[in-house]
Design a protein around this motif. Structure first.
Motif, PDB file in Angstrom:
ATOM      1  N   ASP A  45       0.821  -1.198   0.000  1.00 36.47           N
ATOM      2  CA  ASP A  45       0.000   0.000   0.000  1.00 36.47           C
ATOM      3  C   ASP A  45       0.855   1.248   0.000  1.00 36.47           C
ATOM      4  N   GLY A  46       2.074   1.092  -0.508  1.00 34.09           N
ATOM      5  CA  GLY A  46       3.021   2.179  -0.339  1.00 34.09           C
ATOM      6  C   GLY A  46       3.160   3.115  -1.510  1.00 34.09           C
ATOM      7  N   GLY A  47       2.440   2.938  -2.577  1.00 35.07           N
ATOM      8  CA  GLY A  47       2.548   3.881  -3.676  1.00 35.07           C
ATOM      9  C   GLY A  47       3.676   3.521  -4.613  1.00 35.07           C
ATOM     10  N   GLY A  48       3.997   4.395  -5.500  1.00 36.15           N
ATOM     11  CA  GLY A  48       4.980   4.126  -6.533  1.00 36.15           C
ATOM     12  C   GLY A  48       6.402   4.339  -6.069  1.00 36.15           C
ATOM     13  N   GLU A  49       7.341   4.053  -6.980  1.00 29.51           N
ATOM     14  CA  GLU A  49       8.763   4.115  -6.661  1.00 29.51           C
ATOM     15  C   GLU A  49       9.204   5.534  -6.324  1.00 29.51           C
ATOM     16  N   ASP A  50       8.728   6.530  -7.068  1.00 32.23           N
ATOM     17  CA  ASP A  50       9.142   7.907  -6.798  1.00 32.23           C
ATOM     18  C   ASP A  50       8.705   8.353  -5.408  1.00 32.23           C
ATOM     19  N   GLU A  51       7.462   8.006  -5.058  1.00 35.04           N
ATOM     20  CA  GLU A  51       6.961   8.351  -3.735  1.00 35.04           C
ATOM     21  C   GLU A  51       7.800   7.680  -2.643  1.00 35.04           C
ATOM     22  N   ASP A  52       8.276   6.470  -2.917  1.00 42.84           N
ATOM     23  CA  ASP A  52       8.997   5.701  -1.926  1.00 42.84           C
ATOM     24  C   ASP A  52      10.367   6.285  -1.609  1.00 42.84           C
ATOM     25  N   GLU A  53      10.927   7.084  -2.502  1.00 46.34           N
ATOM     26  CA  GLU A  53      12.242   7.670  -2.256  1.00 46.34           C
ATOM     27  C   GLU A  53      12.240   8.577  -1.032  1.00 46.34           C
ATOM     28  N   ASP A  54      11.110   9.175  -0.726  1.00 43.01           N
ATOM     29  CA  ASP A  54      11.017  10.087   0.414  1.00 43.01           C
ATOM     30  C   ASP A  54      10.315   9.445   1.605  1.00 43.01           C
ATOM     31  N   TRP A  55      10.182   8.121   1.589  1.00 43.08           N
ATOM     32  CA  TRP A  55       9.439   7.449   2.647  1.00 43.08           C
ATOM     33  C   TRP A  55      10.206   7.478   3.962  1.00 43.08           C
ATOM     34  N   GLU A  56       9.459   7.546   5.059  1.00 43.54           N
ATOM     35  CA  GLU A  56       9.997   7.320   6.385  1.00 43.54           C
ATOM     36  C   GLU A  56       8.875   6.780   7.256  1.00 43.54           C
ATOM     37  N   ALA A  57       9.239   6.125   8.350  1.00 46.18           N
ATOM     38  CA  ALA A  57       8.228   5.522   9.216  1.00 46.18           C
ATOM     39  C   ALA A  57       7.273   6.584   9.735  1.00 46.18           C
ATOM     40  N   SER A  58       5.980   6.225   9.767  1.00 44.51           N
ATOM     41  CA  SER A  58       4.970   7.184  10.203  1.00 44.51           C
ATOM     42  C   SER A  58       4.070   6.631  11.294  1.00 44.51           C
ATOM     43  N   GLN A  59       4.384   5.428  11.786  1.00 45.47           N
ATOM     44  CA  GLN A  59       3.605   4.820  12.860  1.00 45.47           C
ATOM     45  C   GLN A  59       4.494   3.810  13.591  1.00 45.47           C
ATOM     46  N   ASN A  60       3.977   3.224  14.667  1.00 44.67           N
ATOM     47  CA  ASN A  60       4.748   2.231  15.408  1.00 44.67           C
ATOM     48  C   ASN A  60       5.247   1.128  14.478  1.00 44.67           C
ATOM     49  N   ILE A  61       6.447   0.655  14.750  1.00 45.30           N
ATOM     50  CA  ILE A  61       7.013  -0.454  13.986  1.00 45.30           C
ATOM     51  C   ILE A  61       6.920  -1.724  14.824  1.00 45.30           C
ATOM     52  N   ARG A  62       6.330  -2.749  14.245  1.00 48.75           N
ATOM     53  CA  ARG A  62       6.238  -4.043  14.920  1.00 48.75           C
ATOM     54  C   ARG A  62       7.497  -4.840  14.621  1.00 48.75           C
ATOM     55  N   TYR A  63       8.207  -5.226  15.668  1.00 52.38           N
ATOM     56  CA  TYR A  63       9.463  -5.966  15.556  1.00 52.38           C
ATOM     57  C   TYR A  63       9.176  -7.385  16.044  1.00 52.38           C
ATOM     58  N   ILE A  64       8.974  -8.304  15.096  1.00 57.66           N
ATOM     59  CA  ILE A  64       8.674  -9.689  15.448  1.00 57.66           C
ATOM     60  C   ILE A  64       9.948 -10.409  15.867  1.00 57.66           C
ATOM     61  N   VAL A  65       9.926 -11.012  17.049  1.00 50.80           N
ATOM     62  CA  VAL A  65      10.989 -11.900  17.512  1.00 50.80           C
ATOM     63  C   VAL A  65      10.399 -13.307  17.509  1.00 50.80           C
ATOM     64  N   PRO A  66      10.853 -14.198  16.631  1.00 52.14           N
ATOM     65  CA  PRO A  66      10.192 -15.497  16.482  1.00 52.14           C
ATOM     66  C   PRO A  66      10.609 -16.538  17.515  1.00 52.14           C
ATOM     67  N   TYR A  67      11.041 -16.072  18.685  1.00 48.66           N
ATOM     68  CA  TYR A  67      11.460 -16.946  19.780  1.00 48.66           C
ATOM     69  C   TYR A  67      10.997 -16.354  21.097  1.00 48.66           C
ATOM     70  N   ASP A  68      11.167 -17.132  22.173  1.00 48.40           N
ATOM     71  CA  ASP A  68      10.712 -16.702  23.486  1.00 48.40           C
ATOM     72  C   ASP A  68      11.460 -15.477  23.993  1.00 48.40           C
ATOM     73  N   GLN A  69      10.820 -14.806  24.927  1.00 46.46           N
ATOM     74  CA  GLN A  69      11.467 -13.693  25.612  1.00 46.46           C
ATOM     75  C   GLN A  69      12.644 -14.244  26.423  1.00 46.46           C
ATOM     76  N   GLY A  70      13.750 -13.537  26.411  1.00 48.97           N
ATOM     77  CA  GLY A  70      14.926 -13.952  27.154  1.00 48.97           C
ATOM     78  C   GLY A  70      15.943 -14.714  26.333  1.00 48.97           C
ATOM     79  N   GLY A  71      15.559 -15.186  25.147  1.00 51.93           N
ATOM     80  CA  GLY A  71      16.516 -15.846  24.264  1.00 51.93           C
ATOM     81  C   GLY A  71      17.393 -14.832  23.560  1.00 51.93           C
ATOM     82  N   GLY A  72      18.394 -15.317  22.824  1.00 55.80           N
ATOM     83  CA  GLY A  72      19.366 -14.427  22.211  1.00 55.80           C
ATOM     84  C   GLY A  72      18.774 -13.447  21.216  1.00 55.80           C
ATOM     85  N   THR A  73      17.817 -13.902  20.396  1.00 53.87           N
ATOM     86  CA  THR A  73      17.203 -13.011  19.411  1.00 53.87           C
ATOM     87  C   THR A  73      16.440 -11.892  20.107  1.00 53.87           C
ATOM     88  N   ASP A  74      15.771 -12.251  21.193  1.00 52.49           N
ATOM     89  CA  ASP A  74      15.047 -11.267  21.993  1.00 52.49           C
ATOM     90  C   ASP A  74      16.017 -10.309  22.676  1.00 52.49           C
TER      91      ASP A  74
END
Length: 361
Positions: A45-74
């Motif tokens: 839903d991000g629009g065309g390539e030209d529009e994307d050149e000026d993109w920056e985050a505009s809302q919370n970013i969800r950072y998925i950690v596919p392992y339990d809390q306390g493990g190395g990835t977490d």
């Protein structure tokens, strides 16, 4: 773990919530459910390539950690999240989605919007064997690479009650041979810990273990060792450090040649046993901390996120965390993130890993 842990802000939620260039490195419970999680890829839903050149985050970013809390990835996610929040200018929501050897989290990623506001932190090659053992309905090589910002080694930790009897990994092996120890905690079949123990018993023939209780990640393995449920277990250096520093366990060997910066006083596997020479086990003895977005996420957004990670890596807070914990941090861009996944698949094929797993599990 002694490193500074990031406390979730009001904008964060948790649901339970060295160096570059070295090649490192169920029957699956719930593999069928992973395919369901994947669903159909969301439309961009991000629009065309030209529009994307000026993109920056505009809302919370969800950072998925596919392992339990306390493990190395977490631990790595929480080690960088404070600086990353500042560099992206939005809150970071760390979301632990464990299970199926990391594929449950990947399933969530595959079905997420390609708007640049969902990322996943991997532990490559941990997710490779689950992909090859039981097709989840998607391919972990398809997500877009953002960056690589760290790496870890797999290490054996031993419950504190054995400290008087264990000075070295050879002492552990002798206790197994004598029948005084019989079990070692690992993750599911197909995990690097599983492969390490299979290689140690059937390929190099130096570890006479009898049982291998299985857990969903390094965090649960470390908890099992600390409680005495198992006398020893294999986990990442990053994920076991808090248990070690609490005095509930101690490390004896790294399964990566040359050892680990987190535990500088323990040997690498090539020094600890005569049967392993050089870097023979390195393809499975360590892992990379890669970051990915859903397939189809526009290139400009991945580059922007990569730049944000680079800024966060260079931040004094992240560098201080790295110095305090020994967990190395650095930055390599999207191309390298995709390369490490391809290299892992190539290594597993070269060393006949799936045949080894299927024969002995």
């Amino acid at each position: 773990m002694s490193e500074r842990q990031h406390e979730p802000t009001a904008g964060e939620q948790t649901r339970s919530t060295v160096r570059p260039g070295r090649r490192r490195f169920l029957q699956l419970a719930g593999a069928g459910s992973v395919a369901t999680l994947a669903g159909c890829l969301a439309d961009d839903d991000g629009g065309g390539e030209d529009e994307d050149e000026d993109w920056e985050a505009s809302q919370n970013i969800r950072y998925i950690v596919p392992y339990d809390q306390g493990g190395g990835t977490d631990v790595y996610a929480r080690g960088i999240v404070e600086a990353l929040t500042d560099s992206v200018g939005e809150n970071i929501q760390i979301d632990n989605v464990p299970g199926a050897g990391g594929l449950n989290g990947y399933g969530d990623l595959m079905g997420a919007d390609t708007d640049g506001h969902t990322i996943l932190g991997s532990a490559t090659p941990l997710e490779v064997a689950p992909q090859l053992l039981d097709d989840p309905g998607f391919d972990i090589r398809d997500p877009e690479g953002v960056c690589v910002f760290g790496e870890s080694a797999w290490c054996l930790i031993v419950n504190e009650e054995w400290e008087d009897q264990v000075d070295s990994f050879q002492d552990v092996l002798d206790l197994f041979e004598a029948g005084e120890m019989s079990s070692v905690g690992i993750q599911e079949p197909g995990s690097p810990q599983d492969i390490i123990t299979l290689l140690a018993r059937y390929e190099y023939e130096f570890w006479d273990w009898e049982e291998r209780p299985q857990y969903t990640g390094t965090g649960p393995v470390a908890e099992a060792v600390a409680s005495g449920e198992v006398p020893c277990g294999i986990g990442t250096d990053a994920g076991t450090r808090s248990t070690v520093e609490a005095g509930n366990a101690f490390p004896v060997v790294s399964f990566l040649s040359g050892g680990t910066e987190v535990y500088p006083d323990i040997p690498g596997i090539d020094e600890a046993v005569d049967e392993v020479e050089g870097d023979e086990m390195d393809f499975v003895g360590g892992l990379f901390r890669g970051v990915y977005t859903p397939p189809g996420t526009p290139e400009g957004r991945n580059e922007w996120l990569s730049d944000a990670f680079e800024e966060a890596v260079e931040d004094d807070r992240t560098q201080e965390w790295s110095d305090e914990t020994g967990n190395p941090v650095y930055h390599e861009g999207p191309e390298r993130a995709e390369e490490i996944v391809e290299e892992a698949f190539d290594s597993y094929e070269e060393f006949d890993v799936i045949e080894l797993i299927e024969e002995h599990n």
